[in-house]
Scaffold this active site. Structure first.
Site, PDB file in Angstrom:
ATOM      1  CG  ASP A  97      -2.289   0.470   0.966  1.00 43.02           C
ATOM      2  OD1 ASP A  97      -2.425   1.610   0.486  1.00 43.02           O
ATOM      3  OD2 ASP A  97      -3.232  -0.288   1.225  1.00 43.02           O
ATOM      4  CG  ASP A 205      -4.678   5.678   0.896  1.00 46.11           C
ATOM      5  OD1 ASP A 205      -5.494   4.790   1.134  1.00 46.11           O
ATOM      6  OD2 ASP A 205      -4.673   6.778   1.465  1.00 46.11           O
ATOM      7  CD  GLU A 263      -8.815   4.489  -1.841  1.00 47.89           C
ATOM      8  OE1 GLU A 263      -9.774   4.196  -1.127  1.00 47.89           O
ATOM      9  OE2 GLU A 263      -7.898   5.237  -1.447  1.00 47.89           O
ATOM     10  CG  HIS A 335      -9.152  -1.187   4.153  1.00 45.29           C
ATOM     11  ND1 HIS A 335      -8.827  -1.246   2.809  1.00 45.29           N
ATOM     12  CD2 HIS A 335      -8.808   0.050   4.559  1.00 45.29           C
ATOM     13  CE1 HIS A 335      -8.304  -0.079   2.442  1.00 45.29           C
ATOM     14  NE2 HIS A 335      -8.277   0.717   3.482  1.00 45.29           N
ATOM     15  CG  ASP A 336     -11.577   2.140   3.168  1.00 44.33           C
ATOM     16  OD1 ASP A 336     -11.145   2.092   4.338  1.00 44.33           O
ATOM     17  OD2 ASP A 336     -10.906   2.560   2.197  1.00 44.33           O
TER      18      ASP A 336
HETATM   19  C1  GLC Z   1      -8.120   5.408   1.718  1.00 36.83           C
HETATM   20  C2  GLC Z   1      -7.991   4.170   2.584  1.00 36.83           C
HETATM   21  C3  GLC Z   1      -8.693   4.406   3.875  1.00 36.83           C
HETATM   22  C4  GLC Z   1      -8.003   5.558   4.568  1.00 36.83           C
HETATM   23  C5  GLC Z   1      -7.945   6.796   3.673  1.00 36.83           C
HETATM   24  C6  GLC Z   1      -6.943   7.769   4.187  1.00 36.83           C
HETATM   25  O1  GLC Z   1      -9.418   5.660   1.351  1.00 36.83           O
HETATM   26  O2  GLC Z   1      -8.480   3.054   1.898  1.00 36.83           O
HETATM   27  O3  GLC Z   1      -8.704   3.284   4.708  1.00 36.83           O
HETATM   28  O4  GLC Z   1      -8.688   5.871   5.736  1.00 36.83           O
HETATM   29  O5  GLC Z   1      -7.549   6.504   2.363  1.00 36.83           O
HETATM   30  O6  GLC Z   1      -5.646   7.264   4.039  1.00 36.83           O
END
Ligand code: GLC
Length: 580
Positions: A97, A205, A263, A335-336
């Protein structure tokens, strides 16, 4: 060239909740290493690890204080190297990540940056004085009206210098200033360090947030909102493609066999095509968010029942938009996100069938599928009884803000139960023992009591389980080129209950039919003649193969995949139209 990751399936591990090797109640690298054979049995090609770097854990590791080390909670660099070697030995790849929109406020870069206005690292972050005519610390004196994604303002006053810093997420996650070339070079050097160590790529991320409109203007305040809408000023910002292309040149050019996925909340199909067009040398694929917002109402915390037509319209648009250029990633869970079987399926009577149906529909789309730990078991949302059962900063902050501004605590809790990220974060269910085989200690968040019935040990032993269905889906992608490379055609787009589509590659065609409901239904198969004599290659019920294809009765949550092979070139339609 046919990129290898088109034929691959990625498995996401969220280390905190996967497997605890040392009994402290928190998952770790030792635990992961001990479970690699499980992943090899499932058959996945790539493992993505959510952050394992040193972190104060304000946002469960997405607040990083050192990019080039391992948090002692998770293990050591030696253990990481051993894990990487063990992954490679099994023929799998490992993706890290990459969290570089922000660091932790405890990262040495930020510690320096906040020390004085003249510090050489001052300009590594976004510092601004109070709004003109106001004093720092006064209500409303923040440099602009942006809200944080984790509630509250997106600005924090730092007493040392009397200026504010920007944090799109928690106040312990200050945003890096990508306008500064030193920041970019430091990030690229860190990425090369991991690649030199042997990792096979990155999941990036919120990477489409790194370029901001530098004037940081106030956002429009929508009805009922406490803050301005800042999305137009940081999503796919003015220099984003320049930065991603520079990253590609500086980090990835000349290296083979890697995978990159960005992402990207708020990304559109048109932007995604730019990010993933191989000719532009940016990224291999992106995570878009539209389909996981399909059941949100006015806000993220306003759950609505799924309307299948909307889901099909969204995913169909993404399939079409990236058909010729670019590439999709496919996911229900991470995980979100809450657990998909509870969200779009039926986690009661039809849990097993609906979990298999959801897997089938997703994995048969065109794109690279991602499985989130426990999804392959049909793990469900958790029965959180009170706010004390939650651990996630986003959920806790939302609860505090909503309740303090007058919302009914019961209603806020009800929404959290359905949509909180903690639903994804309860421990992996390995067996039916006290802590589901996750830890010998006290788990950092409660294990879902349904692990007595839903766990890996039971499912491995049952050929009919969700696990073995996912294993077959992965195997199908590996053995049937139409799954990875075929084109995509949505069928019955207006049907409110059935998700149906066709895939075609050369002389092979696949037909996928899925009844997204607890009610049986009969459909008229479009272009039925085409499917006469089709072979059933995957299903979640026993099917009597003698019936014709014109009218098909689908039982509750029934999913079927058919295949026909026509002699190549026998009809014009069967000529390859969409090689990938
Ligand atoms: C992304 C991650 C999430 C995190 C956010 C800030 O969306 O997947 O879990 O809280 O970024 O890093």
């Amino acid at each position: 060239m046919q990129q290898w990751w088109k034929e691959s399936v990625v498995y996401q591990i969220w280390p905190r909740s996967f497997a605890d090797g040392d009994g402290d109640g928190i998952g770790d690298l030792g635990g992961i290493t001990s479970r690699l054979d499980y992943l090899a049995t499932l058959g996945v090609d790539v493992v993505w690890l959510s952050p394992i770097y040193p972190s104060p854990q304000d946002d469960a590791g997405y607040d990083i204080s050192d990019y080039q080390d391992i948090d002692p909670t998770f293990g050591s660099v030696e253990q990481f190297d051993a894990l990487l070697a063990a992954v490679h030995e099994r023929g799998m790849k490992l993706v890290m990540d990459l969290v570089v929109n922000h660091t932790s406020d405890e990262h040495p870069w930020f510690v320096e940056s906040r020390a004085s206005k003249g510090n050489p690292k001052r300009n590594w972050y976004w510092w601004r004085p109070a709004r003109e005519g106001m004093n720092a610390g006064d209500p409303g004196a923040e440099p602009n009206n942006w809200g944080s994604i984790f509630s509250g303002p997106a600005w924090e006053l730092d007493e040392t210098t009397g200026e504010y810093y920007l944090h799109l997420f928690s106040r312990k996650q200050p945003d890096l200033n990508w306008e500064n070339p030193e920041v970019r070079q430091a990030v690229y050097a860190m990425m090369r360090w991991w690649l030199d160590r042997g990792v096979d790529g990155f999941r990036m991320d919120v990477i489409n947030f790194i370029s901001k409109v530098t004037s940081l203007p106030d956002g429009h305040v929508h009805d009922g909102s406490l803050y301005g809408d800042a999305m137009p000023y940081f999503v796919d910002g003015p220099r984003i493609h320049e930065f991603i292309q520079e990253m590609h040149r500086e980090v990835f050019a000349g290296r083979e066999g890697l995978i990159t996925v960005g992402e990207m909340p708020g990304v559109t199909v048109e932007e995604a095509r730019l990010y993933t067009d191989p000719a532009r040398r940016e990224l291999d694929m992106v995570f878009q968010f539209e389909h996981v917002q399909v059941d949100h109402g006015e806000t993220r915390w306003d759950p609505r029942p799924l309307r299948l037509r909307d889901l099909k319209a969204i995913l169909g648009r993404w399939q079409a938009g990236l058909a010729k250029v670019g590439w999709n990633s496919l996911y229900w869970n991470n995980h979100d996100q809450p657990r998909v079987v509870s969200r779009f399926g039926d986690d009661g009577e039809h849990r097993v069938r609906s979990a298999k149906l959801l897997g089938t529909v997703l994995h048969l789309h065109r794109g690279t599928p991602y499985i989130y730990q426990g999804e392959e078991l049909g793990m469900t949302n958790a029965p959180f009884a009170s706010i004390d059962d939650f651990r996630d900063i986003q959920s806790l902050n939302h609860y505090a803000e909503a309740v303090s501004t007058g919302a009914d605590p019961k209603a806020v809790l009800a929404a959290l139960r359905v949509l909180s990220r903690d639903n994804a974060r309860t421990p992996m269910q390995w067996d039916d023992t006290e802590n589901a085989g996750f830890t010998t200690g006290t788990p950092w968040i409660a294990v879902n009591p349904n692990h007595k019935g839903i766990n890996a040990q039971t499912e491995l032993a049952d050929e009919d389980s969700v696990f073995h269905h996912y294993r077959r889906l992965i195997e199908l992608r590996h053995t049937e080129p139409a799954v990875a490379h075929g084109d995509f055609r949505m069928l019955l787009a207006d049907h409110e209950q059935v998700y149906a589509f066709a895939r075609r590659y050369g002389s092979t065609e696949l037909l996928v039919l899925a009844n997204f409901s607890g009610e049986p239904t009969t459909i008229e198969v479009p272009d039925a003649g085409r499917w006469q004599g089709a072979e059933l290659i995957l299903a979640n019920y026993a099917v009597d193969a003698t019936g014709g294809m014109r009218h098909l009765a689908l039982r509750p949550w029934e999913a079927r995949v058919y295949r026909v092979r026509s002699p190549l070139g026998s009809t014009k339609d069967n000529i390859v139209t969409n090689p990938s």
